[in-house]
Motif scaffolding. Sequence first.
Motif, PDB file in Angstrom:
ATOM      1  N   ALA A   1       0.835  -1.203   0.000  1.00 39.47           N
ATOM      2  CA  ALA A   1       0.000   0.000   0.000  1.00 39.47           C
ATOM      3  C   ALA A   1       0.866   1.248   0.000  1.00 39.47           C
ATOM      4  O   ALA A   1       0.594   2.220  -0.726  1.00 39.47           O
ATOM      5  CB  ALA A   1      -0.920  -0.004   1.224  1.00 39.47           C
ATOM      6  N   ASP A   2       1.926   1.246   0.801  1.00 41.73           N
ATOM      7  CA  ASP A   2       2.824   2.399   0.894  1.00 41.73           C
ATOM      8  C   ASP A   2       3.427   2.729  -0.465  1.00 41.73           C
ATOM      9  O   ASP A   2       3.419   3.887  -0.902  1.00 41.73           O
ATOM     10  CB  ASP A   2       3.921   2.096   1.919  1.00 41.73           C
TER      11      ASP A   2
ATOM     12  N   CYS B   1       2.552  -3.637 -11.469  1.00 41.95           N
ATOM     13  CA  CYS B   1       2.105  -4.920 -12.073  1.00 41.95           C
ATOM     14  C   CYS B   1       0.664  -4.833 -12.552  1.00 41.95           C
ATOM     15  O   CYS B   1      -0.057  -5.850 -12.520  1.00 41.95           O
ATOM     16  CB  CYS B   1       2.238  -6.062 -11.072  1.00 41.95           C
ATOM     17  N   GLY B   2       0.219  -3.661 -12.989  1.00 43.09           N
ATOM     18  CA  GLY B   2      -1.195  -3.504 -13.292  1.00 43.09           C
ATOM     19  C   GLY B   2      -1.543  -3.250 -14.741  1.00 43.09           C
ATOM     20  O   GLY B   2      -2.720  -3.069 -15.057  1.00 43.09           O
TER      21      GLY B   2
ATOM     22  N   ARG C   1      -9.762   0.012  -6.675  1.00 38.59           N
ATOM     23  CA  ARG C   1     -10.260  -1.304  -7.087  1.00 38.59           C
ATOM     24  C   ARG C   1     -10.174  -2.292  -5.932  1.00 38.59           C
ATOM     25  O   ARG C   1      -9.118  -2.466  -5.330  1.00 38.59           O
ATOM     26  CB  ARG C   1      -9.442  -1.851  -8.251  1.00 38.59           C
ATOM     27  N   HIS C   2     -11.283  -2.967  -5.635  1.00 36.91           N
ATOM     28  CA  HIS C   2     -11.306  -3.912  -4.525  1.00 36.91           C
ATOM     29  C   HIS C   2     -10.822  -5.297  -4.935  1.00 36.91           C
ATOM     30  O   HIS C   2     -10.585  -6.152  -4.080  1.00 36.91           O
ATOM     31  CB  HIS C   2     -12.731  -4.031  -3.968  1.00 36.91           C
ATOM     32  N   ASP C   3     -10.678  -5.534  -6.279  1.00 36.62           N
ATOM     33  CA  ASP C   3     -10.333  -6.870  -6.750  1.00 36.62           C
ATOM     34  C   ASP C   3      -8.976  -6.940  -7.433  1.00 36.62           C
ATOM     35  O   ASP C   3      -8.612  -7.971  -8.004  1.00 36.62           O
ATOM     36  CB  ASP C   3     -11.417  -7.380  -7.716  1.00 36.62           C
ATOM     37  N   PHE C   4      -8.197  -5.859  -7.382  1.00 42.49           N
ATOM     38  CA  PHE C   4      -6.841  -5.886  -7.937  1.00 42.49           C
ATOM     39  C   PHE C   4      -5.852  -6.002  -6.777  1.00 42.49           C
ATOM     40  O   PHE C   4      -5.812  -5.127  -5.907  1.00 42.49           O
ATOM     41  CB  PHE C   4      -6.563  -4.623  -8.755  1.00 42.49           C
ATOM     42  N   PRO C   5      -5.051  -7.054  -6.714  1.00 45.14           N
ATOM     43  CA  PRO C   5      -4.255  -7.352  -5.513  1.00 45.14           C
ATOM     44  C   PRO C   5      -3.204  -6.311  -5.136  1.00 45.14           C
ATOM     45  O   PRO C   5      -2.652  -6.385  -4.036  1.00 45.14           O
ATOM     46  CB  PRO C   5      -3.575  -8.683  -5.862  1.00 45.14           C
ATOM     47  N   ARG C   6      -2.932  -5.349  -6.021  1.00 45.08           N
ATOM     48  CA  ARG C   6      -1.921  -4.348  -5.694  1.00 45.08           C
ATOM     49  C   ARG C   6      -2.502  -2.946  -5.548  1.00 45.08           C
ATOM     50  O   ARG C   6      -1.755  -1.977  -5.457  1.00 45.08           O
ATOM     51  CB  ARG C   6      -0.797  -4.367  -6.742  1.00 45.08           C
TER      52      ARG C   6
ATOM     53  N   GLU D   1      -7.416  -3.583   2.928  1.00 42.30           N
ATOM     54  CA  GLU D   1      -8.434  -4.537   3.378  1.00 42.30           C
ATOM     55  C   GLU D   1      -7.780  -5.848   3.823  1.00 42.30           C
ATOM     56  O   GLU D   1      -8.181  -6.445   4.832  1.00 42.30           O
ATOM     57  CB  GLU D   1      -9.440  -4.796   2.261  1.00 42.30           C
ATOM     58  N   ALA D   2      -6.741  -6.294   3.106  1.00 43.99           N
ATOM     59  CA  ALA D   2      -6.008  -7.497   3.510  1.00 43.99           C
ATOM     60  C   ALA D   2      -5.283  -7.262   4.834  1.00 43.99           C
ATOM     61  O   ALA D   2      -5.202  -8.157   5.679  1.00 43.99           O
ATOM     62  CB  ALA D   2      -5.015  -7.891   2.413  1.00 43.99           C
ATOM     63  N   THR D   3      -4.741  -6.051   5.014  1.00 44.72           N
ATOM     64  CA  THR D   3      -4.093  -5.705   6.281  1.00 44.72           C
ATOM     65  C   THR D   3      -5.092  -5.777   7.431  1.00 44.72           C
ATOM     66  O   THR D   3      -4.791  -6.325   8.503  1.00 44.72           O
ATOM     67  CB  THR D   3      -3.504  -4.277   6.200  1.00 44.72           C
ATOM     68  N   ALA D   4      -6.283  -5.241   7.219  1.00 44.57           N
ATOM     69  CA  ALA D   4      -7.313  -5.249   8.270  1.00 44.57           C
ATOM     70  C   ALA D   4      -7.737  -6.670   8.615  1.00 44.57           C
ATOM     71  O   ALA D   4      -7.937  -7.003   9.790  1.00 44.57           O
ATOM     72  CB  ALA D   4      -8.522  -4.422   7.814  1.00 44.57           C
ATOM     73  N   ARG D   5      -7.859  -7.534   7.602  1.00 46.06           N
ATOM     74  CA  ARG D   5      -8.235  -8.924   7.870  1.00 46.06           C
ATOM     75  C   ARG D   5      -7.157  -9.644   8.675  1.00 46.06           C
ATOM     76  O   ARG D   5      -7.454 -10.383   9.625  1.00 46.06           O
ATOM     77  CB  ARG D   5      -8.481  -9.674   6.558  1.00 46.06           C
ATOM     78  N   ALA D   6      -5.894  -9.422   8.315  1.00 49.99           N
ATOM     79  CA  ALA D   6      -4.799 -10.066   9.043  1.00 49.99           C
ATOM     80  C   ALA D   6      -4.759  -9.591  10.490  1.00 49.99           C
ATOM     81  O   ALA D   6      -4.572 -10.385  11.421  1.00 49.99           O
ATOM     82  CB  ALA D   6      -3.467  -9.775   8.343  1.00 49.99           C
TER      83      ALA D   6
END
Length: 314
Positions: free
Chosen positions: A173-174, A211-212, A236-241, A248-253
């Motif tokens: 993210a940074d 990588c997009g 974009r919520h569905d692009f991994p970068r 959102e992945a950080t919050a889940r972890a």
Amino acid sequence: MLSRVADALFWMSRYLERAEHVARLLDVCFHLELDLRGVISGPHELHWTSLAAILQQQVPAPSHAAQSPQAAISQWLTFEMGNPNSIMSCVARARTNARSIRGKIAPQMWKELNKLYWQLRDPEFGDRALESPHDFYQTVECGSHLVQGLCDAIMTHDEGWQFIQLGKYLERADKTLRILDNQYHLLRELENPADLSLSNLLWAGVLRSCCGYQAYQMLYVGRVDPDRVVEFLLLRHDFPRSVRFSLEATARALAEIEGPVPGRGPSKADRILGRVLSDLQFVELDQVLQGNLHEFLGGILDHCSEVSKAMHDR
């Protein structure tokens, strides 16, 4: 889990992700250098100086009269162990952290990370990198992908794995935020029709830095539009970068690590991430673009730093 182990897992992951980003940015600049020769004449060092700004680096002075500024930046960001953000320094730090907790990661992960480190340290491989930088940078990217793939495929997705995800996605993210912040304000002035080919080339470089490019082209056929690039890499919520996906992945972890505890409210890091994700989910992009995008992105960057600090304090 001991805090020492959690810290080593977090920084092993974060340093490896950082090395991958630096390698990709340098590779993109290397290819832009070749492509720009067919588009514009005269000096074109803007993308090299913007690279130093993205990575928060001072542009180093050439070590000798025959060395170009581009070569000096490339050398500084690739091999210089005195630079904590160089590729070699990041891979070495990732390896040091991994070695301290070898019993907590899969043996194959340590094997591949250790192999990557010694391959980059090989003098003959380093000499070949000066002749063909692309091969060197591809080795770093593929090595990072291999370690991350092994991590996801064979490690138990327990607390330790979640700390690895935290390091990876906060760093991702940074870097995406810094690339967007720097490049949007540099390239937004290329609105003259005569600059269309140059604008397309440089904005495609922004996408490749994350990588997009291929994923973007599958959504938007045609020329690369700056506002769509910002939307794609930011929201974009569905692009991994993208920034949103990474946070959102950080919050889940973080939620998995803390676990449900009756009577305990959200932690400081949870609250910060919640506010940022709320902004990203409901923001009106047109208003941000017409206002102060730099301030908006800078605010998210500050919040990412606060999340990292709050997590370490906890």
